[in-house]
Motif scaffolding. Structure first.
Motif, PDB file in Angstrom:
ATOM      1  N   ALA A 165       0.828  -1.207   0.000  1.00  0.00           N
ATOM      2  CA  ALA A 165       0.000   0.000   0.000  1.00  0.00           C
ATOM      3  C   ALA A 165       0.860   1.253   0.000  1.00  0.00           C
ATOM      4  O   ALA A 165       0.615   2.200  -0.755  1.00  0.00           O
ATOM      5  CB  ALA A 165      -0.949   0.000   1.196  1.00  0.00           C
ATOM      6  N   ASN A 166       1.881   1.297   0.849  1.00  0.00           N
ATOM      7  CA  ASN A 166       2.734   2.489   0.932  1.00  0.00           C
ATOM      8  C   ASN A 166       3.487   2.731  -0.368  1.00  0.00           C
ATOM      9  O   ASN A 166       3.641   3.884  -0.811  1.00  0.00           O
ATOM     10  CB  ASN A 166       3.723   2.356   2.087  1.00  0.00           C
ATOM     11  N   VAL A 167       3.964   1.660  -0.986  1.00  0.00           N
ATOM     12  CA  VAL A 167       4.758   1.816  -2.203  1.00  0.00           C
ATOM     13  C   VAL A 167       3.901   2.333  -3.350  1.00  0.00           C
ATOM     14  O   VAL A 167       4.262   3.295  -4.041  1.00  0.00           O
ATOM     15  CB  VAL A 167       5.435   0.488  -2.589  1.00  0.00           C
ATOM     16  N   ILE A 168       2.736   1.714  -3.568  1.00  0.00           N
ATOM     17  CA  ILE A 168       1.925   2.148  -4.707  1.00  0.00           C
ATOM     18  C   ILE A 168       1.249   3.491  -4.433  1.00  0.00           C
ATOM     19  O   ILE A 168       0.973   4.258  -5.363  1.00  0.00           O
ATOM     20  CB  ILE A 168       0.897   1.077  -5.125  1.00  0.00           C
ATOM     21  N   THR A 169       1.010   3.810  -3.161  1.00  0.00           N
ATOM     22  CA  THR A 169       0.453   5.122  -2.833  1.00  0.00           C
ATOM     23  C   THR A 169       1.452   6.223  -3.170  1.00  0.00           C
ATOM     24  O   THR A 169       1.081   7.279  -3.690  1.00  0.00           O
ATOM     25  CB  THR A 169       0.060   5.187  -1.348  1.00  0.00           C
ATOM     26  N   SER A 170       2.742   5.995  -2.887  1.00  0.00           N
ATOM     27  CA  SER A 170       3.751   7.005  -3.219  1.00  0.00           C
ATOM     28  C   SER A 170       3.830   7.215  -4.724  1.00  0.00           C
ATOM     29  O   SER A 170       4.022   8.346  -5.196  1.00  0.00           O
ATOM     30  CB  SER A 170       5.110   6.595  -2.659  1.00  0.00           C
ATOM     31  N   LEU A 171       3.678   6.152  -5.487  1.00  0.00           N
ATOM     32  CA  LEU A 171       3.690   6.274  -6.946  1.00  0.00           C
ATOM     33  C   LEU A 171       2.491   7.077  -7.438  1.00  0.00           C
ATOM     34  O   LEU A 171       2.623   7.986  -8.265  1.00  0.00           O
ATOM     35  CB  LEU A 171       3.689   4.888  -7.582  1.00  0.00           C
ATOM     36  N   MET A 172       1.297   6.765  -6.929  1.00  0.00           N
ATOM     37  CA  MET A 172       0.090   7.444  -7.388  1.00  0.00           C
ATOM     38  C   MET A 172       0.040   8.887  -6.892  1.00  0.00           C
ATOM     39  O   MET A 172      -0.413   9.789  -7.609  1.00  0.00           O
ATOM     40  CB  MET A 172      -1.154   6.682  -6.921  1.00  0.00           C
ATOM     41  N   ASN A 173       0.512   9.131  -5.684  1.00  0.00           N
ATOM     42  CA  ASN A 173       0.527  10.488  -5.153  1.00  0.00           C
ATOM     43  C   ASN A 173       1.411  11.395  -5.988  1.00  0.00           C
ATOM     44  O   ASN A 173       1.138  12.588  -6.159  1.00  0.00           O
ATOM     45  CB  ASN A 173       1.008  10.462  -3.699  1.00  0.00           C
ATOM     46  N   GLY A 174       2.468  10.832  -6.553  1.00  0.00           N
ATOM     47  CA  GLY A 174       3.402  11.618  -7.343  1.00  0.00           C
ATOM     48  C   GLY A 174       2.850  12.099  -8.667  1.00  0.00           C
ATOM     49  O   GLY A 174       3.442  12.985  -9.303  1.00  0.00           O
ATOM     50  N   VAL A 175       1.726  11.531  -9.109  1.00  0.00           N
ATOM     51  CA  VAL A 175       1.110  11.972 -10.372  1.00  0.00           C
ATOM     52  C   VAL A 175      -0.289  12.533 -10.139  1.00  0.00           C
ATOM     53  O   VAL A 175      -1.108  12.592 -11.056  1.00  0.00           O
ATOM     54  CB  VAL A 175       1.058  10.819 -11.400  1.00  0.00           C
ATOM     55  N   GLY A 176      -0.574  12.958  -8.897  1.00  0.00           N
ATOM     56  CA  GLY A 176      -1.885  13.542  -8.600  1.00  0.00           C
ATOM     57  C   GLY A 176      -3.015  12.546  -8.732  1.00  0.00           C
ATOM     58  O   GLY A 176      -4.121  12.893  -9.138  1.00  0.00           O
ATOM     59  N   GLY A 177      -2.732  11.298  -8.371  1.00  0.00           N
ATOM     60  CA  GLY A 177      -3.729  10.246  -8.570  1.00  0.00           C
ATOM     61  C   GLY A 177      -4.028   9.464  -7.314  1.00  0.00           C
ATOM     62  O   GLY A 177      -3.650   9.835  -6.204  1.00  0.00           O
ATOM     63  N   TYR A 178      -4.688   8.312  -7.507  1.00  0.00           N
ATOM     64  CA  TYR A 178      -5.086   7.451  -6.395  1.00  0.00           C
ATOM     65  C   TYR A 178      -5.439   6.074  -6.921  1.00  0.00           C
ATOM     66  O   TYR A 178      -5.659   5.865  -8.117  1.00  0.00           O
ATOM     67  CB  TYR A 178      -6.294   8.024  -5.643  1.00  0.00           C
ATOM     68  N   TRP A 179      -5.462   5.129  -6.001  1.00  0.00           N
ATOM     69  CA  TRP A 179      -5.904   3.769  -6.306  1.00  0.00           C
ATOM     70  C   TRP A 179      -7.006   3.392  -5.322  1.00  0.00           C
ATOM     71  O   TRP A 179      -7.059   3.894  -4.210  1.00  0.00           O
ATOM     72  CB  TRP A 179      -4.749   2.766  -6.213  1.00  0.00           C
ATOM     73  N   TYR A 180      -7.862   2.513  -5.745  1.00  0.00           N
ATOM     74  CA  TYR A 180      -8.919   2.001  -4.862  1.00  0.00           C
ATOM     75  C   TYR A 180      -9.518   0.756  -5.512  1.00  0.00           C
ATOM     76  O   TYR A 180      -9.264   0.459  -6.689  1.00  0.00           O
ATOM     77  CB  TYR A 180     -10.001   3.052  -4.618  1.00  0.00           C
ATOM     78  N   PHE A 181     -10.318   0.020  -4.749  1.00  0.00           N
ATOM     79  CA  PHE A 181     -11.040  -1.131  -5.280  1.00  0.00           C
ATOM     80  C   PHE A 181     -12.496  -0.747  -5.528  1.00  0.00           C
ATOM     81  O   PHE A 181     -13.138  -0.140  -4.666  1.00  0.00           O
ATOM     82  CB  PHE A 181     -10.973  -2.312  -4.313  1.00  0.00           C
ATOM     83  N   ASN A 182     -12.992  -1.097  -6.714  1.00  0.00           N
ATOM     84  CA  ASN A 182     -14.372  -0.756  -7.042  1.00  0.00           C
ATOM     85  C   ASN A 182     -15.340  -1.779  -6.462  1.00  0.00           C
ATOM     86  O   ASN A 182     -14.944  -2.711  -5.739  1.00  0.00           O
ATOM     87  CB  ASN A 182     -14.550  -0.596  -8.558  1.00  0.00           C
ATOM     88  N   ARG A 183     -16.613  -1.616  -6.747  1.00  0.00           N
ATOM     89  CA  ARG A 183     -17.626  -2.504  -6.168  1.00  0.00           C
ATOM     90  C   ARG A 183     -17.384  -3.964  -6.526  1.00  0.00           C
ATOM     91  O   ARG A 183     -17.702  -4.863  -5.749  1.00  0.00           O
ATOM     92  CB  ARG A 183     -19.016  -2.092  -6.640  1.00  0.00           C
ATOM     93  N   ALA A 184     -16.854  -4.198  -7.715  1.00  0.00           N
ATOM     94  CA  ALA A 184     -16.625  -5.564  -8.177  1.00  0.00           C
ATOM     95  C   ALA A 184     -15.337  -6.163  -7.626  1.00  0.00           C
ATOM     96  O   ALA A 184     -14.959  -7.271  -8.011  1.00  0.00           O
ATOM     97  CB  ALA A 184     -16.603  -5.599  -9.704  1.00  0.00           C
ATOM     98  N   GLY A 185     -14.669  -5.443  -6.734  1.00  0.00           N
ATOM     99  CA  GLY A 185     -13.441  -5.949  -6.143  1.00  0.00           C
ATOM    100  C   GLY A 185     -12.246  -5.869  -7.052  1.00  0.00           C
ATOM    101  O   GLY A 185     -11.256  -6.579  -6.862  1.00  0.00           O
ATOM    102  N   LYS A 186     -12.280  -4.978  -8.040  1.00  0.00           N
ATOM    103  CA  LYS A 186     -11.168  -4.810  -8.961  1.00  0.00           C
ATOM    104  C   LYS A 186     -10.382  -3.547  -8.615  1.00  0.00           C
ATOM    105  O   LYS A 186     -10.975  -2.516  -8.270  1.00  0.00           O
ATOM    106  CB  LYS A 186     -11.671  -4.724 -10.401  1.00  0.00           C
ATOM    107  N   LEU A 187      -9.065  -3.631  -8.746  1.00  0.00           N
ATOM    108  CA  LEU A 187      -8.205  -2.487  -8.462  1.00  0.00           C
ATOM    109  C   LEU A 187      -8.295  -1.473  -9.594  1.00  0.00           C
ATOM    110  O   LEU A 187      -8.121  -1.815 -10.764  1.00  0.00           O
ATOM    111  CB  LEU A 187      -6.756  -2.945  -8.289  1.00  0.00           C
ATOM    112  N   VAL A 188      -8.551  -0.219  -9.211  1.00  0.00           N
ATOM    113  CA  VAL A 188      -8.650   0.889 -10.157  1.00  0.00           C
ATOM    114  C   VAL A 188      -7.528   1.881  -9.857  1.00  0.00           C
ATOM    115  O   VAL A 188      -7.248   2.181  -8.696  1.00  0.00           O
ATOM    116  CB  VAL A 188     -10.008   1.603 -10.041  1.00  0.00           C
TER     117      VAL A 188
END
Length: 573
Positions: free
Chosen positions: A382-405
């Motif tokens: 979580a920490n590693v991919i959050t740092s990557l997404m934060n660096g491009v003004g973005g985010y990650w999360y799981f949608n209703r179907a349980g898929k990573l977005v």
């Protein structure tokens, strides 16, 4: 199947027209376009039960040589026991994927899910999700057997649809993992984990055995090997074998080790060896000795992530690396995140069916810049991919179907849903920080910061500046904003960009997003359950708050409550 009260469904108040039940490609999506439709919610779960007995055919000792024995079976005790429940009572048709299955009406309709992508005015790199308990009515004690089953780590899903559409056309509204189960005399509650819970595991890295050579000196025993993805600069590699001057930069194959330095002075590549065994067998010696790797040189084994020096270093050894290349080299934000979650979670690695692949493609199209990350200390996925997404003004999360977005914030436009005062139950304008007048985006991270005494006297001033600072900065500022807003902000975005032009482009993009006056509202709406997702662009029309002509917003947070049929949004725009 666990027994329950059979309760056959009543005819729905509003349903998909008969002509569309078989011909509409996405019948659930079509159903959601009818805001008056009454949905039925089904639970499908598979807890482990010790009382389940399965029989499998017995096999002879040498299957390849002898026929399978007929009529002989082995009984296996213990296995998953399927559970089917609903909120209103439902029975599948003969043609459904689970034919003639009764879903007793035991579920409480109080399904609750909240997800937030923002911290006040900007994305934080990761969505924060909260899921309410799944509640099963049990006044009569008929469901007590559920308490004897093992639920932790077992998958479950809630799907929604309506009588008249096939079961496989129902839409997934929640997919997660059971955490625990508890009960009182009236109800049983299942505590649910968001799929993101597995991202709290450490990024998986193999460990050194500490037996010498490529397995490391004894002081490295049981320590995790380093991990590199994308383009990184000036890392401190692991000294694996001090007697062999063998270093490792990555736990696996890399694309390049093209900048090895001793106290900031560049060494010369002597070539690449196909295996670390071959690299260790190479000869070393002083300059001009004719050795395979002479002093002032280094040899690599890209296939296993190692390099070796030809002579004893004067000071600290550092390296530039193009990382993880198994099965191919990746260096964009979306591609690196995908690589990590699909290969560095061990038994919980995500396959393509757990990824919203279109979102990864969109992100890499929108943000194709070269970035990189180096993990040399224990860190969660979580920490590693959050740092990557934060660096491009973005985010990650799981949608209703349980898929990573994966996604990034963009200026609101082209709304997918329009909302007016007929749908709005309440609306509040929220506080929002004043605009940003100075945006700095970091680039060329020096993963090893070296002071003046850690660099050789021959290192030129430009390189001293590079290796003597954690980052370089691309700055975008507008003094007119500061003149208008006395408390206008200065913000640093921790980008992991390798190239200055990419950092400049991102600073300009973020300046356009956050350098203007924005509004944020909390809106409670009716007749929109499961129709809106985080980061959707929507249009709101309302007779107050300068919304009369309609304005476009981005959904920064949402809360869905199936009991009331309401959706609460926090929108930004």
């Amino acid at each position: 199947m666990i027994p329950g009260i059979t309760k056959f469904p009543q005819a729905p108040i509003a349903s998909l027209p008969a002509g569309l039940r078989a011909s509409t490609p996405n019948q659930f999506a079509a159903l959601l376009t009818n805001p008056d439709a009454e949905l039925v919610i089904l639970l499908i779960a598979s807890p482990f039960s010790s009382s389940v007995t399965r029989k499998i055919s017995a096999l002879p000792a040498m299957v390849a040589a002898l026929p399978i024995a007929s009529g002989k079976c082995i009984s296996i005790v213990g296995g998953e026991d399927d559970l089917y429940l609903s909120d209103k009572g439902y029975t599948t048709d003969a043609s459904d994927s689970i034919p003639h299955m009764n879903f007793p009406g035991r579920l409480s309709p109080a399904l609750s899910r909240t997800i937030s992508l923002f911290d006040s005015s900007e994305p934080t790199g990761a969505g924060v999700t909260s899921i309410g308990d799944v509640v099963i009515q049990n006044n009569d004690g008929e469901m007590d057997a559920l308490l004897e089953k093992a639920w932790d780590g077992r998958d479950l899903k809630l799907i929604a649809g309506q009588e008249g559409i096939p079961l496989n056309a129902f839409g997934t509204v929640l997919k997660g993992t059971a955490l625990s189960i508890n009960a009182n005399n009236k109800r049983i509650s299942l505590r649910i984990n968001d799929p993101a819970a597995f991202f709290q595991l450490p990024l998986e890295r193999n460990k050194f055995a500490g037996t010498g050579g490529a397995e490391g000196d004894s002081d490295l025993k049981d320590q995790s090997r380093p991990y590199v993805a994308g383009r990184v600069r000036n890392i401190t590699p692991y000294l694996v074998s001090s007697s062999d001057l063998l270093y490792q930069v990555h736990d696996g194959e890399v694309s390049a080790i093209d900048g090895v330095r001793d106290k900031g002075v560049a060494l010369t590549s002597a070539g690449d060896w196909s295996t670390v065994t071959a690299l260790l067998a190479a000869t070393t010696g002083i300059g001009g000795s004719g050795a395979d790797i002479e002093a002032g040189e280094y040899g690599t084994c890209l296939a296993e992530g190692y390099f070796r020096l030809g002579g004893q270093p004067v000071g600290l050894t550092t390296a530039d690396v193009k990382g993880d290349a198994d099965p191919d080299y990746v260096e964009t934000t979306g591609a690196i995140v995908k690589r990590i979650v699909s290969s560095r979670l061990g038994a919980f690695n995500l396959q393509n069916d757990r990824l919203e692949l279109s979102s990864f493609s969109r992100l890499d199209t929108a943000q194709p810049a070269t970035v990189g990350v180096y993990v040399d200390q224990d860190s969660t996925v979580a920490n590693v991919i959050t740092s990557l997404m934060n660096g491009v003004g973005g985010y990650w999360y799981f949608n209703r179907a349980g898929k990573l977005v994966v996604d990034r914030l963009e200026s609101p436009s082209a709304p997918v849903v329009e909302i007016d005062d007929e749908d709005i139950d309440s609306i509040f304008r929220l506080d929002l920080p004043v605009p940003v007048w100075r945006r700095s985006v970091t680039w060329f991270k020096s993963w090893t910061k070296q002071g003046p005494d850690e660099l050789a006297g021959s290192v030129v001033d430009a390189d001293r500046q590079l290796y003597g600072n954690d980052f370089r900065y691309a700055v975008n500022e507008d003094s007119a904003i500061k003149n208008k807003h006395r408390f206008a902000r200065k913000v640093i975005t921790p980008g992991l960009f390798d190239i200055e032009a990419d950092a400049i482009a991102e600073s300009e993009r973020l300046a356009l997003l956050h350098g203007v006056d924005r509004s944020r509202y909390r809106i409670k709406i009716k007749r929109a359950l499961f129709r809106i997702s985080p980061n959707n662009h929507i249009k709101i029309t309302y007779p107050r708050y300068n919304l009369t002509a309609g304005r476009d917003f981005v959904v920064a947070a949402l809360q869905e409550e199936s009991k009331t049929g309401t959706t609460t949004l926090e929108v930004w725009g």
